[in-house]
Enzyme design. Structure first.
Site, PDB file in Angstrom:
ATOM      1  N   LEU A 154       0.830  -1.204   0.000  1.00 56.16           N
ATOM      2  CA  LEU A 154       0.000   0.000   0.000  1.00 56.16           C
ATOM      3  C   LEU A 154       0.864   1.253   0.000  1.00 56.16           C
ATOM      4  O   LEU A 154       0.621   2.194  -0.773  1.00 56.16           O
ATOM      5  CB  LEU A 154      -0.934  -0.013   1.212  1.00 56.16           C
ATOM      6  CG  LEU A 154      -1.828   1.210   1.408  1.00 56.16           C
ATOM      7  CD1 LEU A 154      -2.710   1.448   0.188  1.00 56.16           C
ATOM      8  CD2 LEU A 154      -2.668   1.047   2.669  1.00 56.16           C
ATOM      9  N   TYR A 155       1.875   1.271   0.847  1.00 57.38           N
ATOM     10  CA  TYR A 155       2.754   2.436   0.940  1.00 57.38           C
ATOM     11  C   TYR A 155       3.487   2.670  -0.380  1.00 57.38           C
ATOM     12  O   TYR A 155       3.509   3.794  -0.901  1.00 57.38           O
ATOM     13  CB  TYR A 155       3.753   2.242   2.074  1.00 57.38           C
ATOM     14  CG  TYR A 155       4.723   3.382   2.256  1.00 57.38           C
ATOM     15  CD1 TYR A 155       4.276   4.629   2.692  1.00 57.38           C
ATOM     16  CD2 TYR A 155       6.081   3.213   2.008  1.00 57.38           C
ATOM     17  CE1 TYR A 155       5.162   5.683   2.866  1.00 57.38           C
ATOM     18  CE2 TYR A 155       6.973   4.253   2.188  1.00 57.38           C
ATOM     19  CZ  TYR A 155       6.507   5.483   2.607  1.00 57.38           C
ATOM     20  OH  TYR A 155       7.389   6.524   2.781  1.00 57.38           O
ATOM     21  N   ALA A 156       4.066   1.612  -0.940  1.00 57.46           N
ATOM     22  CA  ALA A 156       4.806   1.756  -2.198  1.00 57.46           C
ATOM     23  C   ALA A 156       3.903   2.186  -3.338  1.00 57.46           C
ATOM     24  O   ALA A 156       4.272   3.019  -4.168  1.00 57.46           O
ATOM     25  CB  ALA A 156       5.513   0.442  -2.535  1.00 57.46           C
ATOM     26  N   SER A 158       1.156   3.970  -3.130  1.00 50.59           N
ATOM     27  CA  SER A 158       0.772   5.375  -2.964  1.00 50.59           C
ATOM     28  C   SER A 158       1.904   6.311  -3.361  1.00 50.59           C
ATOM     29  O   SER A 158       1.678   7.336  -4.017  1.00 50.59           O
ATOM     30  CB  SER A 158       0.336   5.633  -1.520  1.00 50.59           C
ATOM     31  OG  SER A 158       1.428   5.537  -0.616  1.00 50.59           O
ATOM     32  N   LYS A 159       3.118   5.978  -2.991  1.00 48.70           N
ATOM     33  CA  LYS A 159       4.250   6.833  -3.321  1.00 48.70           C
ATOM     34  C   LYS A 159       4.612   6.750  -4.805  1.00 48.70           C
ATOM     35  O   LYS A 159       5.130   7.719  -5.386  1.00 48.70           O
ATOM     36  CB  LYS A 159       5.450   6.469  -2.448  1.00 48.70           C
ATOM     37  CG  LYS A 159       5.312   6.878  -0.998  1.00 48.70           C
ATOM     38  CD  LYS A 159       5.289   8.392  -0.830  1.00 48.70           C
ATOM     39  CE  LYS A 159       5.383   8.821   0.618  1.00 48.70           C
ATOM     40  NZ  LYS A 159       5.453  10.303   0.771  1.00 48.70           N
TER      41      LYS A 159
END
Length: 246
Positions: A154-156, A158-159
Site C-alpha cells: 500500500l505504501y509503495a 501510494s508513493k
C-alpha cells in the site's frame, strides 16, 4: 548555491524528521518558511524558533492532509502569511504496513488521501498561487523503485503515484519556469524508522554505504532542487538512498 533571499516556502509535515530538517535548511539558505503539522504542535513551534533564529519569518499551520480541504487551505494560508509562495515541498506522508489481506478499507483510504490526494491538491493550489520560476518538490520513497520487503504494497503504491504526477506537471508548468521534481529517499534515520530500530539491520545491509541516511542529507538535496542553481532540472526522480538501488 545562489542566494534564496526573499523567497518563501511551504513544507508539509514540517514538525519533525525530513520535513523539519528541510524547513531549517531552507531558512539557512535565506527562505521564509511555513510548515504544517497535525498533532506535534510543540515540535512545530520548536522548528519555528530555529527558523527565526536564522533571521527568517516562520509560521506553523495545523493541517491534517487526510482532510480534502486541508492541502489547498495550507497553501493559501502560507502564501497569505508570507506574502507569496515560491517553493512547495510535499513531505507529509504516512505508511501503513502489513500483509495485503490485513489492510482495511480505512487504511487504504487514509494512505491514499494523505500520500496521493493531498499532494495533488496542494500542487493544484500552488499552481494558482506560485510565482513564475517556483519549485515543487515531492518526497517519495525508494520502495517505489525496487522490490521492498513484504507488507509494503500500500505504501509503495501510494508513493509510486507521485512519479505519475511529477512528469506531466513539469510539462504543464514548465513554460512558467516552475520546476517539478521527486526525490526518492532510502532508509533515513527518523523517529518512525530509527537507525537502531528492530528492522534497521536489513535496511542498512541493503545499501552500498551500509548505513542509514540522515535527515540533513535529504534536506540538502531538497534545498538544492529549490535553489536557482537547479533551474534546469525538472520532471525527474532523484534517488538519495545510499546506493540501495545500485
Amino acid at each position: 548555491m545562489n542566494s534564496s533571499s526573499n523567497r518563501t516556502a511551504l513544507v508539509t509535515g514540517g514538525s519533525r524528521g525530513i520535513g523539519a530538517a528541510t524547513a531549517i535548511r531552507l531558512a539557512q539558505d535565506g527562505v521564509d518558511v511555513a510548515l504544517t503539522y497535525v498533532q506535534d504542535e510543540a515540535g512545530a513551534q520548536a522548528v519555528v524558533r530555529k527558523i527565526e533564529g536564522y533571521g527568517r519569518r516562520a509560521v506553523a499551520l495545523r493541517a491534517d492532509a487526510a482532510d480534502a480541504a486541508s492541502p489547498a487551505t495550507a497553501v493559501h494560508d502560507a502564501a497569505d502569511a508570507l506574502g507569496r509562495l515560491d517553493i512547495l515541498v510535499n513531505n507529509a506522508g504516512i505508511g501503513v504496513l502489513g500483509p495485503i489481506t490485513s489492510l482495511t478499507d480505512a487504511d487504504i483510504d487514509r494512505v491514499l488521501a494523505v500520500n496521493v490526494r493531498a499532494v495533488f491538491l496542494a500542487c493544484r493550489a500552488a499552481a494558482g498561487r506560485m510565482s513564475d520560476g517556483g519549485r515543487i518538490i515531492s518526497v517519495g520513497t525508494a520502495l517505489s523503485r525496487y522490490t521492498g520487503g513484504p507488507g509494503g504494497t500500500l505504501y509503495a503504491m501510494s508513493k509510486s503515484a507521485l512519479a505519475g504526477l511529477t512528469k506531466p506537471l513539469a510539462r504543464e508548468l514548465g513554460p512558467r519556469g516552475i520546476t517539478v521534481n521527486l526525490i526518492q529517499p532510502g532508509p533515513v534515520d527518523t523517529d518512525l524508522n530509527p537507525a537502531d530500530g528492530p528492522f534497521a539491520a536489513g535496511q542498512r545491509g541493503a545499501t552500498a554505504l551500509e548505513r542509514f541516511g540522515t535527515t540533513d542529507e535529504v534536506a540538502s538535496l531538497i534545498a538544492y532542487l529549490a535553489s536557482e542553481d537547479a533551474a534546469y532540472i525538472t520532471g525527474t526522480e532523484v534517488a538519495v538512498d545510499g546506493g540501495h538501488a545500485a
